[in-house]
Scaffold this motif. Structure first.
Motif, short mmCIF file in Angstrom:
data_model
loop_
_atom_site.label_atom_id
_atom_site.label_comp_id
_atom_site.label_asym_id
_atom_site.label_seq_id
_atom_site.Cartn_x
_atom_site.Cartn_y
_atom_site.Cartn_z
N LEU A 75 0.91 -1.21 0.19
CA LEU A 75 0.29 0.27 0.03
C LEU A 75 1.04 1.26 -0.26
O LEU A 75 0.38 2.50 -0.30
CB LEU A 75 -0.98 -0.02 1.13
CG LEU A 75 -2.08 -1.41 1.14
CD1 LEU A 75 -2.87 -1.01 2.68
CD2 LEU A 75 -2.98 -0.60 -0.19
N LEU A 76 2.13 1.51 0.76
CA LEU A 76 3.11 2.70 1.02
C LEU A 76 3.57 2.26 -0.34
O LEU A 76 3.68 4.20 -0.52
CB LEU A 76 3.83 2.30 2.05
CG LEU A 76 3.29 2.08 3.58
CD1 LEU A 76 4.75 2.02 4.56
CD2 LEU A 76 2.84 3.49 3.58
N GLU A 77 3.90 1.39 -1.18
CA GLU A 77 4.50 1.39 -2.49
C GLU A 77 3.76 2.26 -3.30
O GLU A 77 3.77 3.29 -4.22
CB GLU A 77 5.11 0.13 -3.09
CG GLU A 77 5.88 -0.22 -1.70
CD GLU A 77 6.66 -2.01 -2.66
OE1 GLU A 77 5.94 -2.26 -3.84
OE2 GLU A 77 7.74 -2.15 -1.91
N MET A 78 2.35 2.03 -3.43
CA MET A 78 1.35 2.26 -4.48
C MET A 78 0.36 3.69 -4.09
O MET A 78 1.26 4.24 -4.71
CB MET A 78 -0.16 1.45 -3.89
CG MET A 78 -0.29 0.28 -4.50
SD MET A 78 -1.54 -1.16 -4.39
CE MET A 78 -2.84 -0.10 -5.35
N ASN A 79 0.96 3.76 -2.94
CA ASN A 79 0.88 5.24 -2.42
C ASN A 79 1.81 6.25 -3.35
O ASN A 79 1.67 7.39 -3.59
CB ASN A 79 0.73 5.48 -0.60
CG ASN A 79 -0.62 5.15 -0.44
OD1 ASN A 79 -1.95 5.37 -1.04
ND2 ASN A 79 -0.65 4.71 1.15
N ALA A 80 2.58 5.94 -2.90
CA ALA A 80 3.91 6.17 -3.23
C ALA A 80 3.87 6.30 -4.99
O ALA A 80 4.65 7.33 -5.42
CB ALA A 80 5.79 6.05 -2.77
N GLN A 81 3.55 5.36 -5.72
CA GLN A 81 3.29 5.67 -6.80
C GLN A 81 2.37 6.39 -7.57
O GLN A 81 2.09 6.98 -8.70
CB GLN A 81 3.16 3.65 -7.85
CG GLN A 81 5.17 3.29 -7.47
CD GLN A 81 4.00 1.49 -7.76
OE1 GLN A 81 2.66 1.02 -8.36
NE2 GLN A 81 4.49 0.83 -7.77
N LEU A 82 1.37 6.42 -6.47
CA LEU A 82 0.02 7.09 -6.78
C LEU A 82 0.81 8.69 -6.99
O LEU A 82 -0.07 9.71 -7.88
CB LEU A 82 -1.26 7.12 -6.09
CG LEU A 82 -1.95 5.75 -6.50
CD1 LEU A 82 -3.37 5.88 -5.07
CD2 LEU A 82 -2.62 5.71 -7.80
#
Length: 268
Positions: A75-82
């Motif tokens: 989720l943290l990686e996805m948030n960073a990607q977002l």
């Protein structure tokens, strides 16, 4: 005696009773001991099972915790990607806005350029002209020169108009303005008091286009020129020809009035 026998019987049975009692006590003790072992074993088994269950549960919790941690990292990686994507989209929007402004500017310049080209082309393309009941095509420069010559005559610049019309007719010998140009050229000579040349020009108009809208006026102008030259008979003949050839024209009405006026004057 009977009592003694019974007593004697009791004495005999006492060891047996004692033995049986001892045996019962031993059996009871053994039974009690066996029951305690089974219970203890059952408790131990339960404890062991609970320990195993707890271990299994702990293992599952550990696995689940790992999965949760992995999910959190994802989720943290996805948030960073977002966030990165949002930044890229914002940058792209900015670039699109700049590009849109650039495209609009290019389109505006292209439109201005096209308009300039159209204006230049329109100045070169023939234009439809309607003059003195005649419709024809004329080049923009041709139209401009004729109108400038006419403007000079309207300002009573007969010399300038005369020169401009002669130049115009030489440059455009087949122009659609020819008949109108001849009419105004005759008027220019009349304004210069060159009546003979004026008659020649008006006669050339009548010869070239006898049905032209200016033909009746040209014939009336010929009569005027003869009158100025004191050529009364020629003036009268021109008026008679005007009434005969163009009876319904306004110029013919003027001719009739003049002839009537001349006839009313006493001969002297």
């Amino acid at each position: 005696m009977r009592a003694l026998r019974e007593l004697s019987g009791l004495k005999v049975l006492r060891p047996v009773v004692v033995a049986l009692a001892a045996l019962g006590a031993t059996v009871g003790a053994q039974a009690a001991l066996f029951g305690d072992d089974e219970a203890r074993k059952a408790i131990l088994d339960m404890r062991q099972q609970r320990t195993q269950d707890q271990d299994v549960l702990n293992a599952k919790l550990t696995t689940l915790s790992g999965q949760i941690d992995q999910l959190r990292r994802s989720l943290l990686e996805m948030n960073a990607q977002l966030e990165q994507l949002r930044g890229e989209m914002a940058s792209q929007r900015g670039q699109n806005e700049v590009l849109s402004r650039d495209v609009s500017e290019v389109q505006r310049r292209q439109k201005d350029l096209q308009q300039g080209i159209d204006d230049r082309v329109s100045k070169l393309e023939p234009q439809s002209v309607s003059l003195d009941g005649k419709t024809f095509q004329a080049d923009p420069e041709e139209k401009r020169q004729f109108e400038e010559a006419l403007a000079q005559l309207r300002q009573a610049d007969f010399a300038g108009g005369l020169a401009a019309l002669n130049t115009f007719l030489k440059r455009y010998p087949s122009t659609g303005y020819k008949e109108s140009a001849l009419y105004w050229l005759g008027n220019a000579y009349y304004g210069q008091r060159d009546y003979k040349q004026s008659i020649t020009v008006f006669r050339s108009l009548l010869s070239a286009a006898p049905q032209h809208a200016r033909a009746p006026e040209a014939l009336l102008s010929i009569a005027n020129c003869h009158t100025e030259l004191k050529e009364t008979k020629s003036a009268r003949k021109a008026l008679d020809d005007l009434i005969k050839n163009y009876p319904d024209s306004e110029a013919a009405l003027v001719a009739r009035e003049r002839l009537a006026s001349a006839s009313a004057k006493p001969k002297g």
